[in-house]
Design an enzyme around this catalytic site. Sequence first.
Site, PDB file in Angstrom:
ATOM      1  N   ARG A  60      30.980  12.460  10.924  1.00  0.00           N
ATOM      2  CA  ARG A  60      31.694  13.128  11.996  1.00  0.00           C
ATOM      3  C   ARG A  60      33.047  13.647  11.521  1.00  0.00           C
ATOM      4  NH1 ARG A  60      35.189  11.130  15.966  1.00  0.00           N
ATOM      5  NH2 ARG A  60      35.264  12.483  17.780  1.00  0.00           N
TER       6      ARG A  60
ATOM      7  N   LYS B 144      25.111   1.999  23.352  1.00  0.00           N
ATOM      8  CA  LYS B 144      26.105   2.605  22.468  1.00  0.00           C
ATOM      9  C   LYS B 144      26.032   1.881  21.128  1.00  0.00           C
ATOM     10  CE  LYS B 144      30.812   4.310  22.238  1.00  0.00           C
ATOM     11  NZ  LYS B 144      31.115   3.894  20.872  1.00  0.00           N
TER      12      LYS B 144
ATOM     13  N   CYS C 111      26.690 -33.837   0.423  1.00  0.00           N
ATOM     14  CA  CYS C 111      26.994 -35.255   0.347  1.00  0.00           C
ATOM     15  C   CYS C 111      25.833 -35.914  -0.381  1.00  0.00           C
ATOM     16  CB  CYS C 111      27.127 -35.819   1.754  1.00  0.00           C
ATOM     17  SG  CYS C 111      26.988 -37.601   1.807  1.00  0.00           S
TER      18      CYS C 111
ATOM     19  N   CYS D 206      24.297 -42.037   4.526  1.00  0.00           N
ATOM     20  CA  CYS D 206      25.255 -41.238   5.294  1.00  0.00           C
ATOM     21  C   CYS D 206      24.771 -41.089   6.742  1.00  0.00           C
ATOM     22  CB  CYS D 206      25.404 -39.856   4.652  1.00  0.00           C
ATOM     23  SG  CYS D 206      26.547 -38.783   5.536  1.00  0.00           S
TER      24      CYS D 206
ATOM     25  N   GLU E 224      21.984   4.938  27.793  1.00  0.00           N
ATOM     26  CA  GLU E 224      21.612   4.608  26.418  1.00  0.00           C
ATOM     27  C   GLU E 224      22.499   3.500  25.874  1.00  0.00           C
ATOM     28  OE1 GLU E 224      22.295   8.329  24.393  1.00  0.00           O
ATOM     29  OE2 GLU E 224      21.101   9.423  25.886  1.00  0.00           O
TER      30      GLU E 224
ATOM     31  N   GLU F  30       0.833  -1.194   0.000  1.00  0.00           N
ATOM     32  CA  GLU F  30       0.000   0.000   0.000  1.00  0.00           C
ATOM     33  C   GLU F  30       0.874   1.253   0.000  1.00  0.00           C
ATOM     34  OE1 GLU F  30      -3.083  -0.220   2.926  1.00  0.00           O
ATOM     35  OE2 GLU F  30      -3.472   1.932   2.773  1.00  0.00           O
TER      36      GLU F  30
HETATM   37  S1  IVH Z   1      26.979  10.754  22.523  1.00  0.00           S
HETATM   38  C1  IVH Z   1      29.290  14.317  23.403  1.00  0.00           C
HETATM   39  N1  IVH Z   1      25.425   8.656  22.526  1.00  0.00           N
HETATM   40  O1  IVH Z   1      30.018   6.811  20.165  1.00  0.00           O
HETATM   41  C2  IVH Z   1      28.659  13.020  23.172  1.00  0.00           C
HETATM   42  N2  IVH Z   1      27.402   8.587  21.210  1.00  0.00           N
HETATM   43  O2  IVH Z   1      32.840   7.680  21.123  1.00  0.00           O
HETATM   44  C3  IVH Z   1      28.921  12.476  21.833  1.00  0.00           C
HETATM   45  N3  IVH Z   1      27.690   6.544  19.942  1.00  0.00           N
HETATM   46  O3  IVH Z   1      31.027   9.068  17.715  1.00  0.00           O
HETATM   47  C4  IVH Z   1      28.355  11.176  21.528  1.00  0.00           C
HETATM   48  N4  IVH Z   1      25.833   5.573  20.590  1.00  0.00           N
HETATM   49  O4  IVH Z   1      29.283   7.375  17.089  1.00  0.00           O
HETATM   50  C5  IVH Z   1      26.554   9.196  22.059  1.00  0.00           C
HETATM   51  N5  IVH Z   1      23.922   6.887  22.584  1.00  0.00           N
HETATM   52  C6  IVH Z   1      25.054   7.436  22.115  1.00  0.00           C
HETATM   53  C7  IVH Z   1      25.904   6.758  21.208  1.00  0.00           C
HETATM   54  C8  IVH Z   1      27.073   7.381  20.793  1.00  0.00           C
HETATM   55  C9  IVH Z   1      26.912   5.455  19.833  1.00  0.00           C
HETATM   56  C10 IVH Z   1      28.979   6.694  19.249  1.00  0.00           C
HETATM   57  C11 IVH Z   1      29.051   7.890  18.366  1.00  0.00           C
HETATM   58  C12 IVH Z   1      30.257   8.656  18.795  1.00  0.00           C
HETATM   59  C13 IVH Z   1      30.998   7.672  19.637  1.00  0.00           C
HETATM   60  C14 IVH Z   1      31.695   8.356  20.760  1.00  0.00           C
END
Ligand code: IVH
Length: 692
Positions: free
Chosen positions: A138, A117, A428, A434, A115, A37
């Site tokens: 970045r 990472k 096989c 087998c 959070e 859709e």
């Molecule tokens: S905050 C000043 N939050 O981690 C704070 N970074 O080493 C800047 N990343 O380049 C980052 N999850 O690619 C933040 N929940 C999160 C993240 C996160 C992944 C990565 C991000 C950053 C690197 C920092």
Amino acid sequence: MAVPAAVAKRAAGLRRKLEDANHRYYVLDDPAIPDAEYDALLRELEALEAEHQALASADSPTQRVGARPLQEFGEVRHALPMLSLGNAFSEQEVRDFVARIVAGTGDGDPVFSVEPKLDGLAISLRYERGQFVRGATRGDGASGEDVTANLRTIKAIPLRLRGEQLPAELEVRGEVYMPRAAFEKFNARAREHGEKPLANPRNGAAGSLRQLDPRITAKRPLAFFAYGLGAVEGWKLPPRHSQMLAGLREFGFPVAPEAGAANGADGLLEYYRAIGGRRDALPYDIDGVVYKLDRFDQQNAMGFVSRAPRWALAHKFPAQEQSTTVEAIDVQVGRTGAITPVARLAPVNVAGVVVTNATLHNADQIERLDVRVGDTVIVRRAGDVIPEVVRVVDDKRPARTVRFAMPATCPICGSRVAREEGEVVSRCTGGLFCPAQRAQALIHFASRRAMDIEGLGDRIVEDLVDLGLVRTVADLYRLDVADFVAMRRRADERDGTVPETVKAGKVASKWAENLVAAIDRSRNTTLERLLFALGIRDIGESSAKTLAKYFGALDPLVAADESALLEVPDVGPIVAGRIAGFFREPHNREVIAALRATGVHWPEGPPQRSAEGPLAGKTVVLTGALSELGRDEAGAQLAALGAKVAGSVSKKTSFVVAGEAAGSKLDKARQLGIEIWDEARLLEFLRSNLAP
Ligand code: IVH
């Protein structure tokens, strides 16, 4: 030229619907409309915009994929630098971090936003008056690459912010990532097509964003989560980071649902462990968690050291990739005969688990990686998938290594190993002969729709094979009560389980008596059940039925060559080859003779060939996906009406049934001017011609 008001209204309505559908899907994780859709609405909008140039607008959902590739990426200076995070690998480092914050803010128990990472690529998205204008990687933190065209193709990134009061300027920071399921799917396809698979989802995201041609990026399944802000103008920031994330969600950005709040070092560590425990079940890769002081005023009080905030910390999980050496390369035979090369490794701890084996998938993968015994390799363990060899460390290869070659014969049974054209796996050809395939073959043989041996479950079959009591399906008919009782006793000994069955001898033998009786009952069967039970690849119930009818008896079928088999309705060249190949194998013939010798029998009759029914004399080709019936079932039903179902389109084809995503066969049918039916027409025809 003025656009009629009704058209403009319809276009606006379509855009809103499409944006809402995206938002429901990517942000709320609550899909509202089916893909088909969505596609239909998008096509309608495309048509309107094509007809009325004045409707065009850069933030239209039709404008996600740019028309042409770039020469190179431009450079973007970030209005506010993109920072990095300090890392912690131990509990103590987390405690030290909290202590620093308590000291720096004077708050005895500060609250943190916690959070996941995300393991992808950090990007910055710039919105002016609600419109997405630019997106960048970045880079070195001060300036990155302008990847706007690629970012526009990611449907999780809004082209236009939601809401009434939109900021004059808003930079949103977050992570572009490739969901794990999409990554697996992408790699499975790449392997099938002999293309290079992606090393991991992170590389998948990074590589996809670096494509100069946005049409390629558009085909990559990328997603996005927002986690921070850059420059802002005209938005009154709430006092807390967690509230800011909620605000971003309102603007239409996806935020990781695992984000939350915690306090105290123990609270942070609890979050780390909880997410760590769920890591394998998350739909995306993460490499740790991030703790951020929640109150912005406290963040400001903490400030920065060099390029990282003192108010945030990345707490990393142990690495999922490690290097080790290959001690041997073996091949394993799966239950379907699939041969998988496996690297035997010097034991190495990867993210807390000692790894000694890693899959090399198949011959193509070995060829691509060129893994050799003695090599130093990078192994990766991700999710609950089997560890895999990611790559060879070339400059650590010792002298005089040899290329690995797949074996020509099965290491378990010595049968020939074959790889069919267009398939990546080698198999096989031993089939029932087998041992590796025996248990699976026996389970299928005994199943309800095959020989229907009640009570002969997977566990019992596996024990029978394991303890060497049964080699072929014919051996089942030689078992007596004493064999089953002995099997149970030996299995109990092997597993160290309390041999209650021995203590209560009567119960044990009753159970065995029932099984022996069920096996005995199955001796009296039908040819079609037997054919299905033999487990010939691609011979399902409906083909077994057709074959039984067509030949009437087993011997003429065993004797039939490919060309004779091709005459059977619903049998194409591949299936004909499988059937003939199966019956050519001497051990399969021996098993059939043994089944007969142990008293397995079935009624035989004259062949029933004269195709009758409304489709007698017609040749039909099925192509594409048939959602209601599936191709096998549709073929069987057409054959039941007298049609010959063929595998390829030729002048002799009477009509083609084309399902979803039909390809070259449909094209050919069109070229030859052959009648084409869609699935609805087929269903209608079957309904009115088949007795219920
Ligand atoms: S905050 C000043 N939050 O981690 C704070 N970074 O080493 C800047 N990343 O380049 C980052 N999850 O690619 C933040 N929940 C999160 C993240 C996160 C992944 C990565 C991000 C950053 C690197 C920092």
